[in-house]
Design an enzyme around this catalytic site. Structure first.
Site, short mmCIF file in Angstrom:
data_model
loop_
_atom_site.label_atom_id
_atom_site.label_comp_id
_atom_site.label_asym_id
_atom_site.label_seq_id
_atom_site.Cartn_x
_atom_site.Cartn_y
_atom_site.Cartn_z
N CYS A 110 51.96 -7.20 -22.42
CA CYS A 110 50.72 -7.23 -23.18
C CYS A 110 49.51 -7.07 -22.27
O CYS A 110 48.43 -6.71 -22.72
CB CYS A 110 50.60 -8.52 -23.98
SG CYS A 110 51.60 -8.43 -25.46
N ASP A 119 47.82 -8.82 -38.72
CA ASP A 119 48.97 -8.58 -37.85
C ASP A 119 49.62 -7.23 -38.13
O ASP A 119 50.17 -6.59 -37.25
CB ASP A 119 50.02 -9.67 -38.07
CG ASP A 119 49.56 -10.98 -37.45
OD1 ASP A 119 48.88 -10.91 -36.42
OD2 ASP A 119 49.85 -12.04 -38.02
N THR A 163 47.27 0.31 -28.47
CA THR A 163 46.73 1.10 -27.37
C THR A 163 46.99 0.39 -26.06
O THR A 163 46.59 -0.77 -25.89
CB THR A 163 45.21 1.29 -27.56
OG1 THR A 163 45.01 1.92 -28.82
CG2 THR A 163 44.63 2.17 -26.48
#
Ligand SMILES: Cc1cc2nc3c(=O)[nH]c(=O)nc-3n(C[C@H](O)[C@H](O)[C@H](O)COP(=O)(O)OP(=O)(O)OC[C@H]3O[C@@H](n4cnc5c(N)ncnc54)[C@H](O)[C@@H]3O)c2cc1C
Length: 796
Positions: free
Chosen positions: A458, A491, A583
């Site tokens: 992440c 989400d 992204t």
């Protein structure tokens, strides 16, 4: 997952910033030494070159030979083939081909590692430091240079804009010239051609046209006397800026050639087939060429840059605008306040080296140096017939040798842009190079962060503010069946499947194959939608996966914005709502989409691969060849206009094509992508239980693809596709066919490959062509399954 929930929490972002904003690190980096490797080099500054004129081609080559680490060049030009003015009359006269007299800007930019954006600039936002364009998002710049030439001023003469042909833009003039050539060839009888403008450009153009048209008529056994030429000039003499000997020489040539010269004859009005002069006389003219003194482009008046009375940008000796030191101008469009110059290509060429030097200096934070143009210059003016006149100050010469001299100079100049050195061969093995770019503290921190070891997982996400700014500027289409989407992110997105409908799912992902994020975004979205259309579905919603290389925040944000703006434009046109995405950072720019479409539950509209029937005609809606062309691009083995045409084709949606095919009872359909024509055809014949005959001669092929494929320049995916040659019955006898390799060529955003009942084929092709799929062709026929193992027979 929708975007907002993927963003790092604000506190996390702040903490990361603080860690990076260490005073000592920033101070260390502030002034120079950001080491970068050519493979891992963040972009620190953008120099945008508007127009591909004679000065900019020199700048592009200069930067190609000696790149500045951290500096990215972007070339924006209306024309991919930019004309070299010195050879234009020779082209008109028939001594040179189109390619002899044009510089391929896309290829030159590719050589220089510069981005090439084909398009028309319409304005500047100097506050936001952005170049405004007619048909794509604004392009940000740190330094800007303008070399757009001059614009014929037809507006002040009633009727001129409608009935006269301005010599610029050259591309449009060339179209009219080719049409005139054809008309003179086919139309028997008198044709009157008027040229308005008695300067060197007008006189040279008239003599070149006359020479060529006379030759054409003689070649057809007709009388050159069918053509009548008139030259109109408002002054008392032609060639007013040249000496008396040169003027007399041209007066003689014009008289010998039977050209009627009208002096002190200012053209005041132009109509269909005629013009009128200030003394009230009216002259008939079938074609009116406009070569009078030009001015600056109209859009410059809104830029706030100081212009002279003719609308040209007033520049200092450093070629910087006197109102903005970050804006440079060169060539015809520049008015040097201390050195008034004639508008001539020779000055534009000469400004190239000082412009390149001053752009380098400005980007490094050092003072640009003044340029002092020469006071006298040599003009070599041709008379159409491989003779020319040399004019310099009070001197003048005439003869065939002058033309040969001019030809030698001009060809030598052009060779610099056609025979480009292979920089890859000469390059030293990836040595870290210090960037001379002067950064402020925050930029320096961002730059070092961009080349530092990046996190995975992440941690590889793009920063929150960059993402929200880039995506906030997008305007994806809103649909009622999107219950939770980008407007109120969560989400995940929630979409409704309307009663009676079923969902069509597809996913695609691409590495960027072109250094233009906006066009890449369009092509990627178009390609991804292709599967939905090929199935007969209607696109509903899309989520995207994006990878952007790390760099300065402003640069990452713009890349992201440009790419997604292109994609959203295509998705919106298809009625497909972008509802979320992910992204992350990565080595290369890449983009993919998961797309959902809708189709009726009964599958009555579905077009499958397995429905082919013997007797059907095999159709293809777009030309093939994208794989080989884009393999040849980095090798500089393609013409820029071939790439333009390929990109245009890749941006054509398959939506209407699928609708038309369904209307004509398509029995099977697929979109052409990575497996190439043969791969996709076999995917169709196999489940259909049929054989097919593929007519190589009928294949629609992109310009240049046959040349590059025959030259052995092929996509990296080609070898895998070639394994399918075992599906060919007569492979051995067709292997030398110039189109043989193209049946394995992988396609990006290719056309639809479909079958329709034989009796509908002609009408279906006509409808597809009328809808804009101008290359559509019947490329084969479907046969009953035979005894042979191989299902496909090739026809030459
Ligand atoms: C018939 C004729 C013959 C000539 N012969 C000679 C000669 O022999 N020797 C000589 O020295 N001079 C000659 N000239 C003059 C010469 O053409 C100009 O002085 C010269 O072309 C100016 O060069 P430039 O680099 O300023 O711009 P240009 O050569 O005009 O190039 C401008 C570029 O900018 C692009 N562009 C323009 N507007 C935009 C926009 N809004 N957005 C994006 N791109 C844009 C154009 O597509 C073009 O590529 C001749 C002129 C004519 C008409």
């Amino acid at each position: 997952m929708s975007w907002s929930r993927m963003l790092p929490q604000p506190g996390v972002v702040r903490a990361r910033r603080q860690a990076l904003n260490l005073q000592s690190l920033a101070a260390l980096l502030r002034h120079v030494t950001v080491f970068m490797q050519s493979t891992n080099q963040p972009v620190l500054r953008d120099i945008v070159l508007v127009g591909g004129g004679h000065s900019h081609v020199g700048v592009i080559r200069n930067f190609g030979m000696r790149p500045v680490p951290g500096v990215r060049l972007t070339v924006i030009c209306r024309d991919t083939d930019t004309p070299y003015s010195g050879m234009l009359p020779g082209y008109i006269a028939g001594h040179y081909s189109f390619d002899d007299v044009h510089i391929d800007l896309r290829r030159l930019a590719q050589f220089a590692g510069a981005r090439f954006y084909r398009g028309q600039v319409t304005g500047l936002d100097r506050v936001a430091r952005k170049v405004l364009m007619a048909d794509r998002p604004p392009v940000p710049y740190d330094l800007l240079s303008i070399n757009i030439g001059s614009t014929p001023q037809l507006g002040s003469v009633p009727g001129a804009a409608d009935h006269a042909v301005p010599v610029k833009p050259i591309f449009e003039f060339n179209q009219r010239w080719l049409a005139l050539l054809e008309r003179v060839r086919t139309h028997k009888g008198k044709t009157r051609i008027a040229v308005v403008g008695g300067g060197a450009g007008g006189v040279e153009l008239l003599l070149a046209m006359q020479f060529r048209l006379h030759n054409e008529l003689r070649g057809l056994g007709r009388d050159p006397g069918e053509l009548v030429f008139d030259l109109f000039t408002s002054g008392a003499t032609i060639l007013p800026t040249h000496n008396a000997w040169v003027r007399a020489a041209f007066e003689r040539v014009l008289a010998e050639r039977g050209v009627q010269v009208h002096r002190e004859a200012e053209v005041r009005a132009v109509g269909a087939g005629s013009l009128s002069t200030g003394d009230g006389k009216r002259f008939e003219a079938d074609e009116i060429m406009w070569v009078t003194r030009a001015g600056g482009a109209a859009w410059l008046t809104d830029t706030g840059l100081e212009l002279d009375d003719s609308g040209f940008i007033r520049v200092a000796d450093t070629l910087q605008s006197i109102s903005d030191p970050d804006v440079f101008a060169a060539g015809d469009i520049a008015a040097m306040i201390n050195h008034p110059l004639e508008k001539a290509g020779v000055f534009a060429v000469r400004m190239g080296p000082p412009l390149a030097e001053n752009l380098r200096r400005r980007v490094a934070g050092s003072a640009p140096i003044p340029y002092r143009p020469q006071r006298r210059w040599l003009a070599l003016i041709s008379t159409g017939d491989k003779l020319a006149v040399a004019s310099r100050g009070l001197l003048g010469f005439r003869g065939a040798w002058v033309w040969r001299w001019k030809d030698w100079i001009d060809r030598r100049f052009m060779t610099k842009f056609s025979d480009l050195p292979d920089m890859a061969l000469n390059a030293a093995p990836v040595t870290p190079a210090p960037s001379p770019v002067k950064l402020d503290a925050d930029e320096a921190t961002q730059a070092i962060s961009a080349i530092a070891m990046r996190c995975g997982g992440c941690g590889a996400k793009v920063g929150a503010s960059v993402l929200s700014r880039a995506l906030g500027a997008l305007d994806p289409v809103q649909r009622d069946d999107v219950l939770i989407g980008l407007k109120s992110p969560d989400d995940a997105a929630v979409v409704r499947v309307p009663p009676g409908m079923a969902m069509v799912h597809t996913v695609d992902f691409f590495r960027a194959f072109i250094d233009d994020p906006y066009i890449f975004g369009k092509v990627a979205a178009n390609h991804s939608l292709g599967d939905i259309f090929a199935m007969g579905g209607v696109p509903q919603s899309a989520t995207s996966v994006v990878t952007v290389p790390p760099g300065l925040e402003a640069k990452v944000e713009d890349t992201l914005y440009q790419m997604m703006a292109g994609a959203v434009e295509v998705l919106n046109a298809a009625g497909c709502a972008l509802v979320g995405g992910h992204t992350g950072e990565g080595h290369e720019l890449a983009l993919g989409f998961a797309i959902n479409g809708l189709i009726d539950e009964q599958l009555s509209a579905v077009m499958r691969k397995g429905g082919m029937r013997a007797g059907d005609a095999l159709l293809l809606t777009k030309p093939i060849g994208t794989g080989t062309l884009f393999a040849a691009l980095p090798l500089l083995k393609v013409r820029g206009r071939w790439i333009d045409a390929a990109l245009d084709s890749m941006c054509v949606s398959n939506a209407d094509g699928a609708r038309i095919l369904r209307h004509f009872g398509a029995t099977a359909c697929t979109d052409l992508t990575g497996f190439g024509l043969l791969g996709h055809l076999v995917e169709m014949t196999r489940p259909s239980g049929v054989d097919a005959e593929l007519d190589l001669g009928a294949l629609p092929v992109l310009d240049g693809a046959e040349e590059t494929a025959v030259a052995g320049i092929l996509s990296s995916l080609q070898p895998a596709n070639v394994r399918l040659r075992r599906a060919l019955r007569n492979q051995a006898e067709m292997i030398e066919h110039p189109r043989y390799r193209l049946i394995f060529d992988p396609q990006t955003a290719g056309g639809l490959l479909a079958t329709v009942p034989g009796e509908h084929a002609a009408a279906c092709v006509a409808a597809l062509r009328a809808a804009g799929y101008s290359h559509t062709a019947v490329i084969g026929r479907i046969l009953p399954q035979g005894d042979a193992l191989e299902p496909i027979t090739l026809k030459a």
